[in-house]
Scaffold this motif. Structure first.
Motif, PDB file in Angstrom:
ATOM      1  N   SER A 227       0.868  -1.319   0.117  1.00  0.00           N
ATOM      2  CA  SER A 227       0.069   0.083  -0.160  1.00  0.00           C
ATOM      3  C   SER A 227       0.851   1.204  -0.168  1.00  0.00           C
ATOM      4  N   THR A 228       1.974   0.922   0.014  1.00  0.00           N
ATOM      5  CA  THR A 228       3.115   2.345  -0.292  1.00  0.00           C
ATOM      6  C   THR A 228       3.480   2.302  -1.761  1.00  0.00           C
ATOM      7  N   ILE A 229       3.646   3.539  -2.456  1.00  0.00           N
ATOM      8  CA  ILE A 229       3.801   3.670  -3.597  1.00  0.00           C
ATOM      9  C   ILE A 229       5.548   4.087  -3.592  1.00  0.00           C
ATOM     10  N   TYR A 230       6.614   3.628  -4.010  1.00  0.00           N
ATOM     11  CA  TYR A 230       7.862   4.063  -4.092  1.00  0.00           C
ATOM     12  C   TYR A 230       8.298   4.772  -5.513  1.00  0.00           C
ATOM     13  N   THR A 231       8.374   6.188  -5.521  1.00  0.00           N
ATOM     14  CA  THR A 231       8.660   6.854  -6.677  1.00  0.00           C
ATOM     15  C   THR A 231       9.962   7.367  -6.815  1.00  0.00           C
ATOM     16  N   THR A 232      10.507   7.227  -7.783  1.00  0.00           N
ATOM     17  CA  THR A 232      12.064   7.886  -8.064  1.00  0.00           C
ATOM     18  C   THR A 232      12.012   9.072  -8.929  1.00  0.00           C
ATOM     19  N   VAL A 233      12.360  10.150  -8.781  1.00  0.00           N
ATOM     20  CA  VAL A 233      12.405  11.371  -9.522  1.00  0.00           C
ATOM     21  C   VAL A 233      13.824  11.759  -9.620  1.00  0.00           C
ATOM     22  N   PHE A 234      13.836  12.518 -10.765  1.00  0.00           N
ATOM     23  CA  PHE A 234      15.124  12.704 -11.142  1.00  0.00           C
ATOM     24  C   PHE A 234      15.141  14.265 -11.428  1.00  0.00           C
ATOM     25  N   ASN A 235      16.403  14.975 -10.987  1.00  0.00           N
ATOM     26  CA  ASN A 235      16.503  16.510 -10.903  1.00  0.00           C
ATOM     27  C   ASN A 235      17.400  16.768 -12.246  1.00  0.00           C
ATOM     28  N   PRO A 236      16.827  17.337 -13.074  1.00  0.00           N
ATOM     29  CA  PRO A 236      17.448  17.842 -14.422  1.00  0.00           C
ATOM     30  C   PRO A 236      18.489  18.937 -14.083  1.00  0.00           C
ATOM     31  N   ASP A 237      18.485  19.676 -13.117  1.00  0.00           N
ATOM     32  CA  ASP A 237      19.455  20.815 -12.769  1.00  0.00           C
ATOM     33  C   ASP A 237      20.756  20.257 -12.790  1.00  0.00           C
ATOM     34  N   THR A 238      21.785  21.056 -12.884  1.00  0.00           N
ATOM     35  CA  THR A 238      23.130  20.859 -12.616  1.00  0.00           C
ATOM     36  C   THR A 238      23.303  20.815 -10.998  1.00  0.00           C
TER      37      THR A 238
END
Length: 292
Positions: A227-238
């Motif tokens: 019941s937990t969603i694990y989401t990976t997000v990517f930072n496009p900043d330098t």
């Protein structure tokens, strides 16, 4: 002299196994678990997984075995010396392709307390084995949230995926960190209009979120477990300030009624991460309420 002879035998013993890394992997990658990786198709090697065991440092690996189920076995090119005994470190991984230029993978190994709980399989130097069955069956392997993400450098904009359904909207949010409450009713985060990016409006509340100076990150992949969603997000900043910012953030997301609870972790998700408790590498927790 005896120790030298043992090492020499290890270096010249041929392996009966083989590995061929995909040609498309050749080059540099962002890795949520260790920042930078470099694969070489010509030498079947990997650099970038680095950890220290007492005075021994591992930096380079060679792929020595694989199978058709996306298992790869890497053997460290440096040996470990622990309390007078010599070992070779192995890392077995199982990978899943997300897009042409992104993957996620698990390290199929037990944790080792002497190297800050890094996952690898040590084998005594005199009984080295490149067999998958010897190094890919951990006693206490990674849990569902302990995955790592790979993104090929130069192709970052092509790997965006839809954010998980609970995040598809616009929300107000409150940020909690060790008794300090920030943001609130005036804050706004949105996955609109393309559903593949989260945008925190720092003009509404300047507290840094998802370790991003701009407040804009790309959704890369999501895994749901218990019941937990694990989401990976990517930072496009330098990113040059790695203390306050990171290229990857893992979000553990749980929905209760109309509220979303989220914890973050720098890099990859951490073992046992939950949506309501701050992680050791996180900035705190968020509570989101639907704005639109």
């Amino acid at each position: 002299m005896f120790k030298f002879l043992i090492i020499l035998v290890y270096l010249v013993v041929p392996t009966t196994c083989a590995c061929t890394l995909p040609v498309s992997w050749d080059g540099q990658w962002w890795d949520s678990g260790s920042w930078d990786l470099t694969f070489s198709h010509s030498t079947q090697t990997l650099t970038g997984w680095r950890f220290q065991v007492y005075s021994s440092v591992i930096t380079d690996w060679t792929c020595v075995n694989q199978n058709s189920s996306n298992y790869l076995l890497f053997r460290a090119n440096q040996y470990l010396s622990v309390f007078g005994a010599d070992y070779v470190a192995y890392r077995c991984v199982r990978y899943v392709q997300l897009t042409e230029n992104s993957y996620y993978y698990y390290i199929l190994a037990d944790e080792n307390w002497g190297s800050n709980y890094a996952r690898y399989h040590p084998r005594a130097l005199v009984v080295v084995s490149d067999s998958l069955s010897d190094s890919c069956q951990p006693t206490n392997g990674p849990s569902a949230e302990e995955y790592n993400v790979l993104i090929k450098k130069g192709y970052e904009s092509s790997v965006k995926q839809w954010c998980p359904i609970p995040l598809l909207g616009t929300f107000s949010y409150t940020h909690y960190n060790e008794g300090v409450t920030r943001c609130g009713a005036g804050s706004v985060v949105s996955a609109c209009p393309d559903w593949t990016e989260l945008r925190f409006k720092y003009s509404q509340c300047p507290t840094t979120q998802v370790f991003s100076a701009s407040g804009i990150v790309q959704c890369v992949t999501s895994i749901e477990y218990n019941s937990t969603i694990y989401t990976t997000v990517f930072n496009p900043d330098t990113v040059t300030d790695t203390t306050n910012y990171d290229k990857f953030t893992c979000l553990a997301i749980s929905k209760v009624g109309k509220m979303l609870y989220i914890s973050d972790a720098k890099g990859s998700c951490v073992k046992g991460q939950t949506a309501t408790v701050k992680t050791n590498t996180g900035s705190g927790t968020l509570v989101l309420s639907t704005y639109s």
